[in-house]
Design a protein around this motif. Structure first.
Motif, short mmCIF file in Angstrom:
data_model
loop_
_atom_site.label_atom_id
_atom_site.label_comp_id
_atom_site.label_asym_id
_atom_site.label_seq_id
_atom_site.Cartn_x
_atom_site.Cartn_y
_atom_site.Cartn_z
N UNK A 1 19.25 76.01 23.86
CA UNK A 1 19.48 76.64 25.17
C UNK A 1 18.30 77.47 25.68
N UNK A 2 17.40 77.87 24.82
CA UNK A 2 16.24 78.67 25.24
C UNK A 2 14.99 77.82 25.46
N UNK A 3 15.12 76.50 25.28
CA UNK A 3 13.96 75.61 25.39
C UNK A 3 13.40 75.61 26.80
N UNK A 4 12.11 75.85 26.91
CA UNK A 4 11.41 75.87 28.19
C UNK A 4 10.54 74.63 28.35
N UNK A 5 9.95 74.18 27.24
CA UNK A 5 9.03 73.05 27.29
C UNK A 5 9.35 72.04 26.19
N UNK A 6 9.59 70.79 26.60
CA UNK A 6 9.86 69.69 25.68
C UNK A 6 8.80 68.64 25.90
N UNK A 7 7.87 68.52 24.95
CA UNK A 7 6.70 67.65 25.09
C UNK A 7 6.75 66.58 24.00
N UNK A 8 7.35 65.44 24.30
CA UNK A 8 7.48 64.34 23.34
C UNK A 8 6.77 63.08 23.83
N UNK A 9 5.87 63.24 24.77
CA UNK A 9 5.21 62.09 25.37
C UNK A 9 4.25 61.40 24.40
N UNK A 10 3.97 60.14 24.70
CA UNK A 10 3.04 59.29 23.94
C UNK A 10 3.39 59.22 22.45
N UNK A 11 4.63 58.81 22.19
CA UNK A 11 5.10 58.50 20.86
C UNK A 11 5.67 57.09 20.91
N UNK A 12 6.56 56.77 20.02
CA UNK A 12 7.22 55.46 20.02
C UNK A 12 8.73 55.66 19.96
N UNK A 13 9.19 56.69 20.64
CA UNK A 13 10.62 57.00 20.66
C UNK A 13 11.38 55.91 21.39
N UNK A 14 12.58 55.59 20.90
CA UNK A 14 13.39 54.57 21.56
C UNK A 14 14.81 55.09 21.74
N UNK A 15 15.66 54.24 22.27
CA UNK A 15 17.02 54.67 22.57
C UNK A 15 17.07 55.31 23.94
N UNK A 16 18.12 56.05 24.18
CA UNK A 16 18.32 56.65 25.49
C UNK A 16 17.95 58.13 25.50
N UNK A 17 17.80 58.65 26.69
CA UNK A 17 17.60 60.09 26.86
C UNK A 17 18.98 60.72 26.70
N UNK A 18 19.14 61.64 25.77
CA UNK A 18 20.46 62.23 25.53
C UNK A 18 21.03 62.94 26.76
N UNK A 19 22.28 62.67 27.05
CA UNK A 19 22.98 63.35 28.13
C UNK A 19 23.06 64.86 27.85
#
Length: 177
Positions: free
Chosen positions: A113-131
């Motif tokens: 809940x306190x997250x301000x910045x989520x930087x997961x770009x340029x990886x090989x993540x798959x699946x969906x963006x969590x609701x």
């Protein structure tokens, strides 16, 4: 006499609570370390024998010894993210960009809940963006671009743009409209 007793009680209470927080955070980060492939040894300081993760490299803590930032961008890390990251309740910044991280994004990250910045770009993540990301009301920057994410961007995530979210980058993913 009463003030001495109160002071002693507060000291014992603080000592008793502090290790629990450190242990939960250390356990969460240890689970992450076990799930990652670290060819360059950047996580060597993450020693489970030292339960205070504030002494570990690439971990930033607040003045009250709560983990507020993971700085693991561009280190050639492989492996996957773990649900235990959702236990880092004071985390403000998760930087794991430009690595070789695979697998889905854990829905438990929506608990941060306190997250301000989520930087997961340029990886090989798959699946969906969590609701569950729709619960991240403090979030200002979410960069998930250049992965292999599929499905649609959840409406709850799009709704964050009406609040604090300034950047939502999901480009270069095989997402559907």
């Amino acid at each position: 006499m009463a003030s001495r007793f109160l002071g002693f009680f507060l000291f014992v209470f603080a000592v008793a609570i502090s290790p629990v927080t450190c242990t939960i955070e250390a356990d969460a980060l240890s689970a992450l370390k076990k799930a990652l492939v670290d060819p360059n040894g950047i996580l060597e300081s993450w020693d489970e024998r030292f339960t205070d993760p504030c002494t570990w490299f690439h971990v930033v803590c607040s003045r009250d010894n709560k983990v507020i930032k993971l700085d693991l961008g561009d280190y050639g890390l492989g492996g996957s993210l773990v649900p235990e990251l959702g236990l880092l309740g004071d985390l403000e910044s998760l930087e794991m960009f430009q690595n070789n991280i695979t697998g889905p994004i854990p829905i438990e990250l929506g608990n941060l809940s306190k997250l301000i910045s989520l930087e997961l770009y340029e990886n090989k993540l798959n699946g969906t963006i969590p609701d569950s990301f729709g619960k991240l009301k403090a979030l200002r920057f979410m960069r998930l671009n250049n992965n292999q994410l599929t499905g649609k961007v959840p409406e709850s995530v799009k709704a964050l743009e009406k609040g604090n979210l300034m950047i939502l980058d999901v480009t270069n993913n095989p997402l559907s409209d």
